[in-house]
Design a protein around this motif. Structure first.
Motif, PDB file in Angstrom:
ATOM      1  N   ASP A  52       0.822  -1.211   0.000  1.00  0.00           N
ATOM      2  CA  ASP A  52       0.000   0.000   0.000  1.00  0.00           C
ATOM      3  C   ASP A  52       0.855   1.258   0.000  1.00  0.00           C
ATOM      4  N   VAL A  53       0.343   2.237  -0.666  1.00  0.00           N
ATOM      5  CA  VAL A  53       0.976   3.553  -0.731  1.00  0.00           C
ATOM      6  C   VAL A  53       0.169   4.491   0.154  1.00  0.00           C
ATOM      7  N   GLY A  54       0.864   5.299   0.908  1.00  0.00           N
ATOM      8  CA  GLY A  54       0.161   6.226   1.787  1.00  0.00           C
ATOM      9  C   GLY A  54       0.720   7.618   1.650  1.00  0.00           C
ATOM     10  N   GLY A  55       0.779   8.280   2.720  1.00  0.00           N
ATOM     11  CA  GLY A  55       1.274   9.645   2.797  1.00  0.00           C
ATOM     12  C   GLY A  55       0.836  10.223   4.120  1.00  0.00           C
ATOM     13  N   ASN A  56       1.640  11.017   4.714  1.00  0.00           N
ATOM     14  CA  ASN A  56       1.329  11.643   5.998  1.00  0.00           C
ATOM     15  C   ASN A  56       1.005  10.613   7.077  1.00  0.00           C
ATOM     16  N   GLY A  57       1.775   9.533   7.122  1.00  0.00           N
ATOM     17  CA  GLY A  57       1.601   8.542   8.171  1.00  0.00           C
ATOM     18  C   GLY A  57       0.532   7.486   7.897  1.00  0.00           C
ATOM     19  N   ALA A  58      -0.066   7.486   6.708  1.00  0.00           N
ATOM     20  CA  ALA A  58      -1.172   6.565   6.426  1.00  0.00           C
ATOM     21  C   ALA A  58      -0.745   5.313   5.671  1.00  0.00           C
ATOM     22  N   GLY A  59       0.493   5.243   5.223  1.00  0.00           N
ATOM     23  CA  GLY A  59       0.911   4.120   4.390  1.00  0.00           C
ATOM     24  C   GLY A  59       1.720   3.079   5.122  1.00  0.00           C
ATOM     25  N   MET A  60       2.126   2.073   4.378  1.00  0.00           N
ATOM     26  CA  MET A  60       2.981   1.026   4.922  1.00  0.00           C
ATOM     27  C   MET A  60       4.397   1.565   5.068  1.00  0.00           C
ATOM     28  N   GLU A  61       5.176   0.880   5.880  1.00  0.00           N
ATOM     29  CA  GLU A  61       6.562   1.269   6.068  1.00  0.00           C
ATOM     30  C   GLU A  61       7.487   0.208   5.496  1.00  0.00           C
ATOM     31  N   ILE A  62       8.671   0.645   5.125  1.00  0.00           N
ATOM     32  CA  ILE A  62       9.712  -0.250   4.639  1.00  0.00           C
ATOM     33  C   ILE A  62      10.937  -0.039   5.518  1.00  0.00           C
ATOM     34  N   VAL A  63      11.601  -1.143   5.833  1.00  0.00           N
ATOM     35  CA  VAL A  63      12.829  -1.082   6.623  1.00  0.00           C
ATOM     36  C   VAL A  63      13.985  -1.467   5.715  1.00  0.00           C
ATOM     37  N   ILE A  64      14.950  -0.589   5.597  1.00  0.00           N
ATOM     38  CA  ILE A  64      16.181  -0.868   4.856  1.00  0.00           C
ATOM     39  C   ILE A  64      17.213  -1.244   5.912  1.00  0.00           C
ATOM     40  N   THR A  65      17.636  -2.497   5.907  1.00  0.00           N
ATOM     41  CA  THR A  65      18.562  -2.956   6.947  1.00  0.00           C
ATOM     42  C   THR A  65      20.006  -2.676   6.549  1.00  0.00           C
ATOM     43  N   THR A  66      20.820  -2.561   7.554  1.00  0.00           N
ATOM     44  CA  THR A  66      22.224  -2.227   7.369  1.00  0.00           C
ATOM     45  C   THR A  66      23.014  -3.375   6.736  1.00  0.00           C
ATOM     46  N   THR A  67      24.097  -3.019   6.104  1.00  0.00           N
ATOM     47  CA  THR A  67      25.053  -4.024   5.644  1.00  0.00           C
ATOM     48  C   THR A  67      26.346  -3.911   6.448  1.00  0.00           C
ATOM     49  N   ALA A  68      26.308  -3.098   7.517  1.00  0.00           N
ATOM     50  CA  ALA A  68      27.480  -2.923   8.370  1.00  0.00           C
ATOM     51  C   ALA A  68      27.853  -4.243   9.039  1.00  0.00           C
ATOM     52  N   MET A  69      29.123  -4.429   9.279  1.00  0.00           N
ATOM     53  CA  MET A  69      29.604  -5.664   9.902  1.00  0.00           C
ATOM     54  C   MET A  69      29.130  -5.795  11.343  1.00  0.00           C
ATOM     55  N   LYS A  70      28.958  -4.672  12.036  1.00  0.00           N
ATOM     56  CA  LYS A  70      28.527  -4.699  13.424  1.00  0.00           C
ATOM     57  C   LYS A  70      27.220  -3.938  13.543  1.00  0.00           C
ATOM     58  N   ASP A  71      26.262  -4.540  14.242  1.00  0.00           N
ATOM     59  CA  ASP A  71      24.940  -3.934  14.389  1.00  0.00           C
ATOM     60  C   ASP A  71      24.422  -4.269  15.785  1.00  0.00           C
ATOM     61  N   SER A  72      23.828  -3.308  16.455  1.00  0.00           N
ATOM     62  CA  SER A  72      23.253  -3.556  17.774  1.00  0.00           C
ATOM     63  C   SER A  72      22.040  -2.660  17.946  1.00  0.00           C
TER      64      SER A  72
END
Length: 104
Positions: A52-72
């Motif tokens: 779904d496409v939204g706008g102003n807080g009404a849509g779905m979210e996507i998470v782009i995860t890191t490719t860093a070697m260390k993550d916490s």
């Protein structure tokens, strides 16, 4: 009779009615088709999605995860954006427009 329980939802009583409304989104996750560069506001994913496409807080979210070697939890480069556009890409996947720009 015992109440029916499913993932924290309890239905009980002889006249109980449960209505669930929503949609099925596929796939629920995918991989980037190309590197998301710093400053990009569009990401290319490998699969065709029906998100779904939204706008102003009404849509779905996507998470782009890191490719860093260390993550916490305290230090990470994962980024969360609202999806403001989805279109079919010429690479066989989808092009996702986000409400910001890639920072990392």
């Amino acid at each position: 009779p015992k109440p029916l329980t499913y993932k924290g939802i309890v239905v009980s009583g002889s006249n109980a009615l449960l209505e669930l409304h929503g949609g099925e989104y596929e796939p629920t996750w995918t991989r980037l088709a190309s590197t998301a560069e710093i400053g990009d506001s569009r990401v290319y994913v490998q699969d065709v999605v029906n998100w779904d496409v939204g706008g102003n807080g009404a849509g779905m979210e996507i998470v782009i995860t890191t490719t860093a070697m260390k993550d916490s939890r305290e230090w990470h480069q994962n980024e969360v954006f609202e999806i403001v556009g989805v279109e079919l890409g010429n690479h066989g996947g989808s092009v996702i427009t986000i409400d910001g720009t890639i920072e990392y």
